[in-house]
Design a protein around this motif. Structure first.
Motif, PDB file in Angstrom:
ATOM      1  N   PHE A  11       0.836  -1.209   0.000  1.00 42.83           N
ATOM      2  CA  PHE A  11       0.000   0.000   0.000  1.00 42.83           C
ATOM      3  C   PHE A  11       0.864   1.249   0.000  1.00 42.83           C
ATOM      4  CE2 PHE A  11      -2.466  -3.289   2.211  1.00 42.83           C
ATOM      5  CZ  PHE A  11      -3.512  -3.389   1.321  1.00 42.83           C
ATOM      6  N   GLY A  12       1.909   1.253  -0.774  1.00 38.64           N
ATOM      7  CA  GLY A  12       2.881   2.335  -0.786  1.00 38.64           C
ATOM      8  C   GLY A  12       4.256   1.715  -0.658  1.00 38.64           C
ATOM      9  N   HIS A  13       5.251   2.531  -0.615  1.00 44.53           N
ATOM     10  CA  HIS A  13       6.614   2.033  -0.486  1.00 44.53           C
ATOM     11  C   HIS A  13       7.265   2.750   0.689  1.00 44.53           C
ATOM     12  CE1 HIS A  13       6.859  -0.251  -4.316  1.00 44.53           C
ATOM     13  NE2 HIS A  13       5.795   0.489  -4.550  1.00 44.53           N
ATOM     14  N   ASP A  14       7.184   2.127   1.854  1.00 45.96           N
ATOM     15  CA  ASP A  14       7.795   2.715   3.030  1.00 45.96           C
ATOM     16  C   ASP A  14       8.286   1.623   3.971  1.00 45.96           C
ATOM     17  OD1 ASP A  14       5.089   2.069   3.698  1.00 45.96           O
ATOM     18  OD2 ASP A  14       5.190   3.387   5.417  1.00 45.96           O
ATOM     19  N   ALA A  15       9.141   2.030   4.891  1.00 49.23           N
ATOM     20  CA  ALA A  15       9.720   1.091   5.846  1.00 49.23           C
ATOM     21  C   ALA A  15      10.088   1.852   7.111  1.00 49.23           C
ATOM     22  CB  ALA A  15      10.960   0.443   5.259  1.00 49.23           C
ATOM     23  N   THR A  16      10.209   1.123   8.202  1.00 48.13           N
ATOM     24  CA  THR A  16      10.707   1.688   9.449  1.00 48.13           C
ATOM     25  C   THR A  16      11.827   0.804   9.954  1.00 48.13           C
ATOM     26  OG1 THR A  16       8.593   2.701  10.028  1.00 48.13           O
ATOM     27  CG2 THR A  16      10.136   2.329  11.825  1.00 48.13           C
ATOM     28  N   ILE A  17      12.939   1.444  10.294  1.00 49.43           N
ATOM     29  CA  ILE A  17      14.114   0.743  10.814  1.00 49.43           C
ATOM     30  C   ILE A  17      14.448   1.332  12.183  1.00 49.43           C
ATOM     31  CG2 ILE A  17      16.579   0.317  10.478  1.00 49.43           C
ATOM     32  CD1 ILE A  17      16.019   0.280   7.488  1.00 49.43           C
ATOM     33  N   TRP A  26      11.719   6.386   9.579  1.00 44.30           N
ATOM     34  CA  TRP A  26      10.664   6.027   8.634  1.00 44.30           C
ATOM     35  C   TRP A  26      11.124   6.493   7.260  1.00 44.30           C
ATOM     36  CZ3 TRP A  26       7.180   9.544   6.092  1.00 44.30           C
ATOM     37  CH2 TRP A  26       6.143   8.908   5.399  1.00 44.30           C
ATOM     38  N   ILE A  27      11.146   5.579   6.308  1.00 48.52           N
ATOM     39  CA  ILE A  27      11.611   5.853   4.950  1.00 48.52           C
ATOM     40  C   ILE A  27      10.425   5.696   4.011  1.00 48.52           C
ATOM     41  CG2 ILE A  27      13.206   5.131   3.126  1.00 48.52           C
ATOM     42  CD1 ILE A  27      14.222   3.683   6.175  1.00 48.52           C
ATOM     43  N   SER A  28      10.145   6.726   3.224  1.00 52.48           N
ATOM     44  CA  SER A  28       9.052   6.678   2.263  1.00 52.48           C
ATOM     45  C   SER A  28       9.591   7.029   0.886  1.00 52.48           C
ATOM     46  CB  SER A  28       7.958   7.665   2.659  1.00 52.48           C
ATOM     47  OG  SER A  28       6.951   7.704   1.681  1.00 52.48           O
ATOM     48  N   VAL A  29       9.303   6.161  -0.083  1.00 50.45           N
ATOM     49  CA  VAL A  29       9.753   6.358  -1.455  1.00 50.45           C
ATOM     50  C   VAL A  29       8.513   6.347  -2.344  1.00 50.45           C
ATOM     51  CG1 VAL A  29      11.056   5.315  -3.335  1.00 50.45           C
ATOM     52  CG2 VAL A  29      11.957   5.240  -1.027  1.00 50.45           C
ATOM     53  N   GLY A  30       8.403   7.338  -3.218  1.00 52.59           N
ATOM     54  CA  GLY A  30       7.237   7.389  -4.088  1.00 52.59           C
ATOM     55  C   GLY A  30       7.496   8.192  -5.343  1.00 52.59           C
ATOM     56  N   LYS A  31       6.444   8.452  -6.070  1.00 53.54           N
ATOM     57  CA  LYS A  31       6.547   9.209  -7.316  1.00 53.54           C
ATOM     58  C   LYS A  31       6.954  10.655  -7.073  1.00 53.54           C
ATOM     59  CE  LYS A  31       3.116   6.429  -9.666  1.00 53.54           C
ATOM     60  NZ  LYS A  31       1.783   6.371 -10.236  1.00 53.54           N
ATOM     61  N   LYS A  32       6.734  11.131  -5.861  1.00 55.87           N
ATOM     62  CA  LYS A  32       7.068  12.517  -5.533  1.00 55.87           C
ATOM     63  C   LYS A  32       8.413  12.637  -4.826  1.00 55.87           C
ATOM     64  CE  LYS A  32       2.372  14.176  -5.448  1.00 55.87           C
ATOM     65  NZ  LYS A  32       1.365  14.948  -4.745  1.00 55.87           N
ATOM     66  N   GLY A  33       9.193  11.547  -4.786  1.00 54.75           N
ATOM     67  CA  GLY A  33      10.519  11.614  -4.197  1.00 54.75           C
ATOM     68  C   GLY A  33      10.686  10.719  -2.984  1.00 54.75           C
ATOM     69  N   VAL A  34      11.652  11.101  -2.150  1.00 52.10           N
ATOM     70  CA  VAL A  34      12.017  10.321  -0.968  1.00 52.10           C
ATOM     71  C   VAL A  34      11.923  11.212   0.255  1.00 52.10           C
ATOM     72  CG1 VAL A  34      13.890   9.045   0.156  1.00 52.10           C
ATOM     73  CG2 VAL A  34      13.599   8.898  -2.311  1.00 52.10           C
ATOM     74  N   LEU A  35      11.382  10.657   1.343  1.00 50.67           N
ATOM     75  CA  LEU A  35      11.297  11.370   2.612  1.00 50.67           C
ATOM     76  C   LEU A  35      11.717  10.410   3.718  1.00 50.67           C
ATOM     77  CD1 LEU A  35      10.434  13.829   4.326  1.00 50.67           C
ATOM     78  CD2 LEU A  35       8.126  12.877   4.332  1.00 50.67           C
ATOM     79  N   ILE A  36      12.623  10.873   4.577  1.00 46.22           N
ATOM     80  CA  ILE A  36      13.054  10.088   5.733  1.00 46.22           C
ATOM     81  C   ILE A  36      12.879  10.948   6.967  1.00 46.22           C
ATOM     82  CG2 ILE A  36      14.972   8.877   6.840  1.00 46.22           C
ATOM     83  CD1 ILE A  36      16.092   8.349   4.046  1.00 46.22           C
ATOM     84  N   ARG A  83      14.570  -6.987   2.724  1.00 43.40           N
ATOM     85  CA  ARG A  83      14.064  -7.746   1.576  1.00 43.40           C
ATOM     86  C   ARG A  83      13.003  -6.925   0.848  1.00 43.40           C
ATOM     87  NH1 ARG A  83      13.185 -11.391   5.806  1.00 43.40           N
ATOM     88  NH2 ARG A  83      15.109 -12.458   6.309  1.00 43.40           N
ATOM     89  N   CYS A  84      13.458  -5.990   0.038  1.00 44.34           N
ATOM     90  CA  CYS A  84      12.548  -5.143  -0.750  1.00 44.34           C
ATOM     91  C   CYS A  84      12.690  -5.510  -2.214  1.00 44.34           C
ATOM     92  CB  CYS A  84      12.926  -3.673  -0.622  1.00 44.34           C
ATOM     93  SG  CYS A  84      12.932  -2.997   1.016  1.00 44.34           S
ATOM     94  N   ARG A  85      11.603  -5.419  -2.927  1.00 43.00           N
ATOM     95  CA  ARG A  85      11.652  -5.551  -4.373  1.00 43.00           C
ATOM     96  C   ARG A  85      11.970  -4.210  -5.019  1.00 43.00           C
ATOM     97  NH1 ARG A  85       6.340  -7.017  -4.732  1.00 43.00           N
ATOM     98  NH2 ARG A  85       6.208  -7.738  -2.603  1.00 43.00           N
ATOM     99  N   ASP A  86      11.526  -3.129  -4.393  1.00 47.14           N
ATOM    100  CA  ASP A  86      11.763  -1.773  -4.901  1.00 47.14           C
ATOM    101  C   ASP A  86      13.222  -1.391  -4.641  1.00 47.14           C
ATOM    102  OD1 ASP A  86      12.040   1.190  -4.627  1.00 47.14           O
ATOM    103  OD2 ASP A  86       9.934   1.140  -5.217  1.00 47.14           O
ATOM    104  N   ALA A  87      13.981  -1.186  -5.712  1.00 52.80           N
ATOM    105  CA  ALA A  87      15.422  -0.915  -5.590  1.00 52.80           C
ATOM    106  C   ALA A  87      15.711   0.381  -4.835  1.00 52.80           C
ATOM    107  CB  ALA A  87      16.060  -0.869  -6.969  1.00 52.80           C
ATOM    108  N   MET A  88      14.896   1.409  -5.054  1.00 52.63           N
ATOM    109  CA  MET A  88      15.149   2.685  -4.384  1.00 52.63           C
ATOM    110  C   MET A  88      14.869   2.571  -2.886  1.00 52.63           C
ATOM    111  SD  MET A  88      14.635   6.577  -5.677  1.00 52.63           S
ATOM    112  CE  MET A  88      13.186   6.352  -6.559  1.00 52.63           C
ATOM    113  N   LEU A  89      13.786   1.911  -2.514  1.00 51.48           N
ATOM    114  CA  LEU A  89      13.484   1.700  -1.097  1.00 51.48           C
ATOM    115  C   LEU A  89      14.586   0.871  -0.448  1.00 51.48           C
ATOM    116  CD1 LEU A  89      11.566   2.050   1.313  1.00 51.48           C
ATOM    117  CD2 LEU A  89      10.335   0.022   0.512  1.00 51.48           C
ATOM    118  N   LYS A  90      15.031  -0.144  -1.132  1.00 54.40           N
ATOM    119  CA  LYS A  90      16.098  -1.003  -0.610  1.00 54.40           C
ATOM    120  C   LYS A  90      17.378  -0.193  -0.382  1.00 54.40           C
ATOM    121  CE  LYS A  90      18.163  -5.491  -1.305  1.00 54.40           C
ATOM    122  NZ  LYS A  90      17.952  -6.754  -1.962  1.00 54.40           N
ATOM    123  N   ALA A  91      17.709   0.681  -1.301  1.00 56.79           N
ATOM    124  CA  ALA A  91      18.919   1.494  -1.180  1.00 56.79           C
ATOM    125  C   ALA A  91      18.856   2.410   0.032  1.00 56.79           C
ATOM    126  CB  ALA A  91      19.131   2.308  -2.454  1.00 56.79           C
TER     127      ALA A  91
END
Length: 117
Positions: A11-17, A26-36, A83-91
């Motif tokens: 439901f989006g591309h985000d993660a919490t570490i 909290w890392i969020s990656v989307g069409k509008k860029g990246v926000l941490i 373990r992300c499929r989205d390369a940008m989120l993984k990075a």
């Protein structure tokens, strides 16, 4: 050692570490860029921190964010727990994983040498 609290790619591309300092990023990656953002690890901290926590990194230009992601993958060793499929989120998760504190995350992601790697 840091740990992955969650990774959401459905439901989006985000993660919490959770970092070594006990703070969460909290890392969020989307069409509008990246926000941490950073916040204290707790239920309310997690719920409100992702909305109101201090911004550690924000890039609204997707192409620039992609070049930073490529530099991150070239700079940091892979983390099997991410373990992300989205390369940008993984990075970006990988970069956060290798930092002990939110201050270090901010320093690393704003390092001009990262863009030239």
């Amino acid at each position: 050692m840091p740990r992955v609290l969650y990774i959401n790619e459905k439901f989006g591309h985000d993660a919490t570490i959770i970092l070594d300092s006990g703070d969460a990023c909290w890392i969020s990656v989307g069409k509008k860029g990246v926000l941490i953002r950073s916040h204290k690890h707790s239920f309310w901290g997690g719920l409100l921190g992702s909305l109101f926590g201090p911004k550690l990194y924000q890039e609204r230009d997707v192409y620039r964010a992609l070049s930073v992601a490529q530099a991150i993958l070239a700079t940091f060793r892979p983390v099997p727990q991410i373990r992300c499929r989205d390369a940008m989120l993984k990075a970006f998760c990988t970069a956060v994983w290798h930092c002990p504190s939110p201050a270090r995350v901010k320093t690393v992601l704003h390092d001009p040498a990262l863009l030239t790697a």
